[in-house]
Design an enzyme around this catalytic site. Sequence first.
Site, PDB file in Angstrom:
ATOM      1  N   ASN A 110      19.663  38.318  29.541  1.00  0.00           N
ATOM      2  CA  ASN A 110      20.527  37.158  29.758  1.00  0.00           C
ATOM      3  C   ASN A 110      19.651  35.935  29.982  1.00  0.00           C
ATOM      4  O   ASN A 110      18.480  36.053  30.394  1.00  0.00           O
ATOM      5  CB  ASN A 110      21.422  37.379  30.978  1.00  0.00           C
ATOM      6  CG  ASN A 110      22.404  36.234  31.185  1.00  0.00           C
ATOM      7  OD1 ASN A 110      23.034  35.759  30.246  1.00  0.00           O
ATOM      8  ND2 ASN A 110      22.537  35.771  32.414  1.00  0.00           N
ATOM      9  N   HIS A 112      19.810  32.099  31.982  1.00  0.00           N
ATOM     10  CA  HIS A 112      20.571  31.397  33.014  1.00  0.00           C
ATOM     11  C   HIS A 112      19.958  30.017  33.228  1.00  0.00           C
ATOM     12  O   HIS A 112      18.725  29.891  33.300  1.00  0.00           O
ATOM     13  CB  HIS A 112      20.545  32.196  34.322  1.00  0.00           C
ATOM     14  CG  HIS A 112      21.380  31.586  35.402  1.00  0.00           C
ATOM     15  ND1 HIS A 112      22.753  31.642  35.396  1.00  0.00           N
ATOM     16  CD2 HIS A 112      21.039  30.887  36.515  1.00  0.00           C
ATOM     17  CE1 HIS A 112      23.220  31.017  36.462  1.00  0.00           C
ATOM     18  NE2 HIS A 112      22.201  30.548  37.160  1.00  0.00           N
ATOM     19  N   ASP A 148      23.229  37.654  37.934  1.00  0.00           N
ATOM     20  CA  ASP A 148      22.066  36.759  37.782  1.00  0.00           C
ATOM     21  C   ASP A 148      20.906  37.196  38.671  1.00  0.00           C
ATOM     22  O   ASP A 148      20.120  36.364  39.133  1.00  0.00           O
ATOM     23  CB  ASP A 148      22.451  35.304  38.103  1.00  0.00           C
ATOM     24  CG  ASP A 148      23.506  34.757  37.160  1.00  0.00           C
ATOM     25  OD1 ASP A 148      23.540  35.200  36.002  1.00  0.00           O
ATOM     26  OD2 ASP A 148      24.289  33.891  37.584  1.00  0.00           O
TER      27      ASP A 148
END
Length: 216
Positions: A110, A112, A148
């Site tokens: 991911n 962020h 996260d």
Amino acid sequence: MPDTCDVVVLLSGTGSNLQALIDSDDVKASPATLRAVISNRTDAPGLQRAKNAGIDTRVLDHTAFEGREAFDAALIEIIDTFNPHLVVLAGFMRILSADFVRHYQGRLLNIHPSLLPKYKGLHTHQRALEAQDREHGCSVHFVTEELDGGPLVVQAVIPVESEDTPSSLAQRVHAQEHRIYPLAVRWFAEGRLSLDEQGALLDGQLLPASGHQIQI
């Protein structure tokens, strides 16, 4: 170097990070192949970006499912038809279930828009300005069950300018996202990046808690 690394990209919106992967020399020079793009929104502009690049697309509408676990189970079925080595989250606006994350343990990335562990969640640019931070940036990380919170792979660090607004900061951070995400995908595709019980490894060496940092 592995012969091939099949990649599935998940997105919900414009797909600017997808476009960065499509256009990146880092990705083109690696064994990575973008096999499919899957969205939970039929109107996501990122789907058209994928079609323009000749990449398979699929849509799975999360509103048609009773809860997160049912949607994620159906999403796993679709993803696994492509037998991906790597699943990339590129603006996929869904919180993933623990079962989904465990299924792709060590092959789920991911990006962020903050220097994690700062500013998990939303409105990161506004929060950085309100805190009067001197530095801001973006982070690529392995996905774990903590939102996260997975081990960091690479961060791009930019200075916060006195005249910055959330919009101007977001624009500058996006430019760096488009640099470091393809780099992380290349590392993974080349077999250089992995995850074990200690954390993220690059070339067999444990990365620091902040990942590989690139100062801009």
